[in-house]
Design a protein around this motif. Structure first.
Motif, PDB file in Angstrom:
ATOM      1  N   VAL A 162       0.865  -1.185   0.000  1.00  0.00           N
ATOM      2  CA  VAL A 162       0.000   0.000   0.000  1.00  0.00           C
ATOM      3  C   VAL A 162       0.896   1.227   0.000  1.00  0.00           C
ATOM      4  O   VAL A 162       1.807   1.338   0.825  1.00  0.00           O
ATOM      5  CB  VAL A 162      -0.918   0.030   1.236  1.00  0.00           C
ATOM      6  CG1 VAL A 162      -1.849   1.233   1.180  1.00  0.00           C
ATOM      7  CG2 VAL A 162      -1.717  -1.255   1.354  1.00  0.00           C
ATOM      8  N   ARG A 163       0.639   2.163  -0.920  1.00  0.00           N
ATOM      9  CA  ARG A 163       1.543   3.308  -1.057  1.00  0.00           C
ATOM     10  C   ARG A 163       0.783   4.604  -1.320  1.00  0.00           C
ATOM     11  O   ARG A 163      -0.394   4.599  -1.677  1.00  0.00           O
ATOM     12  CB  ARG A 163       2.519   3.078  -2.226  1.00  0.00           C
ATOM     13  CG  ARG A 163       3.392   1.861  -2.086  1.00  0.00           C
ATOM     14  CD  ARG A 163       4.341   1.758  -3.263  1.00  0.00           C
ATOM     15  NE  ARG A 163       4.908   0.435  -3.364  1.00  0.00           N
ATOM     16  CZ  ARG A 163       5.667   0.025  -4.374  1.00  0.00           C
ATOM     17  NH1 ARG A 163       5.942   0.850  -5.380  1.00  0.00           N
ATOM     18  NH2 ARG A 163       6.157  -1.200  -4.399  1.00  0.00           N
ATOM     19  N   ASN A 164       1.516   5.682  -1.170  1.00  0.00           N
ATOM     20  CA  ASN A 164       1.036   7.012  -1.525  1.00  0.00           C
ATOM     21  C   ASN A 164       1.287   7.217  -3.020  1.00  0.00           C
ATOM     22  O   ASN A 164       2.420   7.380  -3.447  1.00  0.00           O
ATOM     23  CB  ASN A 164       1.783   8.060  -0.702  1.00  0.00           C
ATOM     24  CG  ASN A 164       1.445   9.490  -1.095  1.00  0.00           C
ATOM     25  OD1 ASN A 164       1.044   9.773  -2.222  1.00  0.00           O
ATOM     26  ND2 ASN A 164       1.631  10.406  -0.168  1.00  0.00           N
ATOM     27  N   SER A 165       0.225   7.189  -3.817  1.00  0.00           N
ATOM     28  CA  SER A 165       0.343   7.422  -5.259  1.00  0.00           C
ATOM     29  C   SER A 165      -0.981   7.979  -5.771  1.00  0.00           C
ATOM     30  O   SER A 165      -1.987   7.255  -5.819  1.00  0.00           O
ATOM     31  CB  SER A 165       0.681   6.124  -6.003  1.00  0.00           C
ATOM     32  OG  SER A 165       0.640   6.331  -7.404  1.00  0.00           O
ATOM     33  N   LEU A 166      -0.996   9.256  -6.126  1.00  0.00           N
ATOM     34  CA  LEU A 166      -2.246   9.897  -6.535  1.00  0.00           C
ATOM     35  C   LEU A 166      -2.799   9.295  -7.815  1.00  0.00           C
ATOM     36  O   LEU A 166      -3.991   8.993  -7.906  1.00  0.00           O
ATOM     37  CB  LEU A 166      -2.028  11.408  -6.706  1.00  0.00           C
ATOM     38  CG  LEU A 166      -3.272  12.213  -7.099  1.00  0.00           C
ATOM     39  CD1 LEU A 166      -4.369  12.068  -6.060  1.00  0.00           C
ATOM     40  CD2 LEU A 166      -2.917  13.676  -7.313  1.00  0.00           C
ATOM     41  N   ASP A 167      -1.955   9.126  -8.821  1.00  0.00           N
ATOM     42  CA  ASP A 167      -2.439   8.646 -10.111  1.00  0.00           C
ATOM     43  C   ASP A 167      -3.062   7.257  -9.986  1.00  0.00           C
ATOM     44  O   ASP A 167      -4.151   7.001 -10.503  1.00  0.00           O
ATOM     45  CB  ASP A 167      -1.301   8.630 -11.129  1.00  0.00           C
ATOM     46  CG  ASP A 167      -1.801   8.327 -12.539  1.00  0.00           C
ATOM     47  OD1 ASP A 167      -2.526   9.172 -13.094  1.00  0.00           O
ATOM     48  OD2 ASP A 167      -1.478   7.248 -13.068  1.00  0.00           O
ATOM     49  N   LYS A 168      -2.372   6.357  -9.272  1.00  0.00           N
ATOM     50  CA  LYS A 168      -2.896   4.995  -9.133  1.00  0.00           C
ATOM     51  C   LYS A 168      -4.121   4.975  -8.225  1.00  0.00           C
ATOM     52  O   LYS A 168      -5.055   4.196  -8.446  1.00  0.00           O
ATOM     53  CB  LYS A 168      -1.826   4.052  -8.593  1.00  0.00           C
ATOM     54  CG  LYS A 168      -2.272   2.587  -8.620  1.00  0.00           C
ATOM     55  CD  LYS A 168      -1.137   1.607  -8.406  1.00  0.00           C
ATOM     56  CE  LYS A 168      -1.640   0.181  -8.516  1.00  0.00           C
ATOM     57  NZ  LYS A 168      -0.554  -0.812  -8.347  1.00  0.00           N
ATOM     58  N   ALA A 169      -4.139   5.836  -7.202  1.00  0.00           N
ATOM     59  CA  ALA A 169      -5.302   5.905  -6.316  1.00  0.00           C
ATOM     60  C   ALA A 169      -6.545   6.296  -7.106  1.00  0.00           C
ATOM     61  O   ALA A 169      -7.621   5.704  -6.944  1.00  0.00           O
ATOM     62  CB  ALA A 169      -5.046   6.901  -5.194  1.00  0.00           C
ATOM     63  N   LEU A 170      -6.403   7.286  -7.978  1.00  0.00           N
ATOM     64  CA  LEU A 170      -7.537   7.730  -8.798  1.00  0.00           C
ATOM     65  C   LEU A 170      -7.925   6.652  -9.809  1.00  0.00           C
ATOM     66  O   LEU A 170      -9.110   6.433 -10.082  1.00  0.00           O
ATOM     67  CB  LEU A 170      -7.195   9.036  -9.511  1.00  0.00           C
ATOM     68  CG  LEU A 170      -7.035  10.266  -8.607  1.00  0.00           C
ATOM     69  CD1 LEU A 170      -6.623  11.478  -9.435  1.00  0.00           C
ATOM     70  CD2 LEU A 170      -8.318  10.560  -7.832  1.00  0.00           C
ATOM     71  N   LYS A 171      -6.918   5.976 -10.366  1.00  0.00           N
ATOM     72  CA  LYS A 171      -7.185   4.892 -11.319  1.00  0.00           C
ATOM     73  C   LYS A 171      -7.989   3.789 -10.651  1.00  0.00           C
ATOM     74  O   LYS A 171      -8.938   3.257 -11.236  1.00  0.00           O
ATOM     75  CB  LYS A 171      -5.865   4.332 -11.862  1.00  0.00           C
ATOM     76  CG  LYS A 171      -6.045   3.225 -12.888  1.00  0.00           C
ATOM     77  CD  LYS A 171      -4.702   2.721 -13.409  1.00  0.00           C
ATOM     78  CE  LYS A 171      -4.895   1.621 -14.440  1.00  0.00           C
ATOM     79  NZ  LYS A 171      -3.592   1.127 -14.959  1.00  0.00           N
ATOM     80  N   GLN A 172      -7.631   3.465  -9.398  1.00  0.00           N
ATOM     81  CA  GLN A 172      -8.337   2.405  -8.681  1.00  0.00           C
ATOM     82  C   GLN A 172      -9.747   2.831  -8.280  1.00  0.00           C
ATOM     83  O   GLN A 172     -10.573   1.989  -7.953  1.00  0.00           O
ATOM     84  CB  GLN A 172      -7.519   1.967  -7.460  1.00  0.00           C
ATOM     85  CG  GLN A 172      -6.256   1.225  -7.849  1.00  0.00           C
ATOM     86  CD  GLN A 172      -5.440   0.754  -6.654  1.00  0.00           C
ATOM     87  OE1 GLN A 172      -5.530   1.309  -5.559  1.00  0.00           O
ATOM     88  NE2 GLN A 172      -4.625  -0.274  -6.864  1.00  0.00           N
ATOM     89  N   GLN A 173     -10.007   4.137  -8.314  1.00  0.00           N
ATOM     90  CA  GLN A 173     -11.364   4.636  -8.094  1.00  0.00           C
ATOM     91  C   GLN A 173     -12.177   4.649  -9.388  1.00  0.00           C
ATOM     92  O   GLN A 173     -13.340   5.030  -9.393  1.00  0.00           O
ATOM     93  CB  GLN A 173     -11.328   6.062  -7.521  1.00  0.00           C
ATOM     94  CG  GLN A 173     -11.031   6.114  -6.054  1.00  0.00           C
ATOM     95  CD  GLN A 173     -11.257   7.494  -5.449  1.00  0.00           C
ATOM     96  OE1 GLN A 173     -10.954   7.687  -4.282  1.00  0.00           O
ATOM     97  NE2 GLN A 173     -11.788   8.459  -6.195  1.00  0.00           N
ATOM     98  N   GLY A 174     -11.522   4.260 -10.491  1.00  0.00           N
ATOM     99  CA  GLY A 174     -12.226   4.200 -11.766  1.00  0.00           C
ATOM    100  C   GLY A 174     -12.126   5.459 -12.597  1.00  0.00           C
ATOM    101  O   GLY A 174     -12.844   5.614 -13.589  1.00  0.00           O
ATOM    102  N   VAL A 175     -11.223   6.370 -12.218  1.00  0.00           N
ATOM    103  CA  VAL A 175     -11.057   7.611 -12.981  1.00  0.00           C
ATOM    104  C   VAL A 175     -10.143   7.347 -14.170  1.00  0.00           C
ATOM    105  O   VAL A 175      -9.028   6.845 -14.013  1.00  0.00           O
ATOM    106  CB  VAL A 175     -10.451   8.727 -12.094  1.00  0.00           C
ATOM    107  CG1 VAL A 175     -10.266  10.006 -12.912  1.00  0.00           C
ATOM    108  CG2 VAL A 175     -11.344   8.981 -10.883  1.00  0.00           C
ATOM    109  N   GLU A 176     -10.594   7.698 -15.353  1.00  0.00           N
ATOM    110  CA  GLU A 176      -9.793   7.520 -16.558  1.00  0.00           C
ATOM    111  C   GLU A 176      -9.137   8.847 -16.945  1.00  0.00           C
ATOM    112  O   GLU A 176      -9.706   9.921 -16.720  1.00  0.00           O
ATOM    113  CB  GLU A 176     -10.665   7.032 -17.712  1.00  0.00           C
ATOM    114  CG  GLU A 176     -11.298   5.669 -17.472  1.00  0.00           C
ATOM    115  CD  GLU A 176     -10.273   4.552 -17.339  1.00  0.00           C
ATOM    116  OE1 GLU A 176      -9.173   4.695 -17.901  1.00  0.00           O
ATOM    117  OE2 GLU A 176     -10.573   3.544 -16.662  1.00  0.00           O
ATOM    118  N   GLY A 177      -7.947   8.773 -17.513  1.00  0.00           N
ATOM    119  CA  GLY A 177      -7.252   9.982 -17.927  1.00  0.00           C
ATOM    120  C   GLY A 177      -6.125   9.657 -18.880  1.00  0.00           C
ATOM    121  O   GLY A 177      -5.708   8.507 -19.011  1.00  0.00           O
ATOM    122  N   LYS A 178      -5.645  10.692 -19.564  1.00  0.00           N
ATOM    123  CA  LYS A 178      -4.546  10.527 -20.498  1.00  0.00           C
ATOM    124  C   LYS A 178      -3.249  11.051 -19.886  1.00  0.00           C
ATOM    125  O   LYS A 178      -3.269  11.733 -18.855  1.00  0.00           O
ATOM    126  CB  LYS A 178      -4.859  11.265 -21.803  1.00  0.00           C
ATOM    127  CG  LYS A 178      -6.111  10.750 -22.506  1.00  0.00           C
ATOM    128  CD  LYS A 178      -6.401  11.503 -23.787  1.00  0.00           C
ATOM    129  CE  LYS A 178      -7.655  10.984 -24.461  1.00  0.00           C
ATOM    130  NZ  LYS A 178      -7.971  11.715 -25.713  1.00  0.00           N
TER     131      LYS A 178
END
Length: 287
Positions: A162-178
Motif C-alpha cells: 500500500v503506497r502514496n500514489s495519486l495517479d494509481k489511487a484515482l485509477k483504482q477509483q475508476g477515474v480515466e485519464g490521459k
C-alpha cells in the motif's frame, strides 16, 4: 440564480486552515462559525493508511538496512522522493464568489449548505483519498472548503503493498485519464467532482455558471469583477524581488534563477490578462 464552481490546489497550511494563526482577511468574530469535519495529525494519518503495510514489509526483510523506519521513515522517504510525490494534497473548493455569494447573503448561505453536503459525502465517494483535515471556512468573504487528503494505492506486488500514489489511487477509483497535463486523471477527477457539485446546486435551485475565463462576452459583471480581483491578488502574491546576477564577461547581461524566471513569465502573463480584461467606460464596470 447562477454560481461558478472552483476546485483549486491549496497550500496545505494546517496552521492557517485550523486557525492556529490568523491572517488579515479573516474576521475573528466569525471563526466560531467555521465547520471542522476532520482534524488529524499527518503522522497519525500515515499510521492509519500505511502502518500495517510497513510492518508487513519489514517482517519479510532479512536485512535491517532494507527495513523502513516506521511511519516517520516512510514520510521522510516521500519527502526525499524524486518522483514528484507529495506527502498530501489539498483542494480548495468554492461555489460562487465574493460578489454573488458573500458570507451573510442569501446565496452565500445556499453555497454554504451545498459545500456542507459535498464534504459529508466526499470520503464515501473517494475511498482512495484519505481525508485527515477538512474545514469549511465561514470567516472570510466567501464560503469555501479546505480538504487535505492522502492518496492510497493498493495491490503492489513488490515493496510496500500500500503506497502514496495519486495517479494509481484515482485509477483504482475508476477515474480515466490521459498522460498529458490537460487530460490527466487529476483533471478528469476534478471534472467529476464539479459535476457532482452541480447536482447539489440544482437540488437547491442554483444553476452552474460557466467556468471562469477571460472572455468578457461570456462573463456577467460580477464574474468579470471576480476574475480581475483574483488576478490582481495573484500578482500581489508573486515575489516582489527577483535576484539578478551580473554576467562575468558582459555587463549588459544578467543571469536569473530558473524558478525566478518562471515567476517573471507568470507575472507577465497575469499582467497581460489584467490589461486584456480592462473594461472600457461604456461597459459600466469602472464604478
Amino acid at each position: 440564480a447562477r454560481a461558478s464552481i472552483s476546485i483549486a490546489k491549496g497550500k496545505g497550511s494546517m496552521a492557517h486552515n485550523n486557525r492556529e494563526f490568523i491572517t488579515e482577511n479573516v474576521d475573528k468574530d466569525r471563526i466560531k462559525d467555521n465547520i471542522t469535519y476532520k482534524q488529524e495529525s499527518l503522522t497519525d494519518a500515515y499510521e492509519h493508511c500505511f502502518g500495517q503495510a510497513i510492518q508487513d514489509y519489514n517482517d519479510k526483510q532479512k536485512r535491517n538496512d532494507r527495513k523502513i523506519d516506521g511511519v516517520q521513515g516512510y514520510i521522510n522517504k516521500i519527502k526525499n522522493s524524486k518522483n514528484g510525490e507529495k506527502l498530501f494534497y489539498e483542494n480548495v473548493v468554492q461555489v460562487g464568489n465574493m460578489f454573488d455569494s458573500a458570507i451573510g447573503s442569501e446565496q452565500g448561505e445556499i453555497c454554504k449548505q451545498i459545500l456542507n453536503d459535498y464534504m459529508k459525502s466526499f470520503q464515501e465517494r473517494n475511498p482512495n483519498l484519505y481525508v485527515f483535515n477538512a474545514v469549511l471556512h465561514l470567516d472570510e468573504q466567501t464560503p469555501h472548503l479546505h480538504i487535505d487528503y492522502i492518496p492510497i494505492a493498493t495491490d503492489y506486488q513488490k515493496g510496500l503493498s500500500v503506497r502514496n500514489s495519486l495517479d494509481k489511487a484515482l485509477k483504482q477509483q475508476g477515474v480515466e485519464g490521459k498522460s498529458n497535463k490537460f487530460e490527466n486523471r487529476t483533471i478528469a477527477w476534478q471534472k467529476g467532482e464539479k459535476d457532482h457539485i452541480e447536482i447539489l446546486m440544482n437540488a437547491r435551485g442554483l444553476q452552474r455558471a460557466e467556468d471562469k475565463g477571460l472572455d468578457q462576452e461570456h462573463l456577467t459583471v460580477n464574474q468579470y469583477k471576480a476574475v480581475v480581483n483574483e488576478i490582481k491578488n495573484e500578482v500581489k502574491e508573486l515575489p516582489k524581488q527577483i535576484e539578478f546576477k551580473p554576467t562575468l564577461f558582459d555587463k549588459e547581461k544578467v543571469t536569473v534563477n530558473k524558478k525566478d524566471l518562471e515567476q517573471l513569465e507568470h507575472r507577465a502573463r497575469l499582467s497581460f490578462c489584467l490589461l486584456y480584461t480592462s473594461p472600457s467606460p461604456r461597459d459600466g464596470l469602472l464604478s
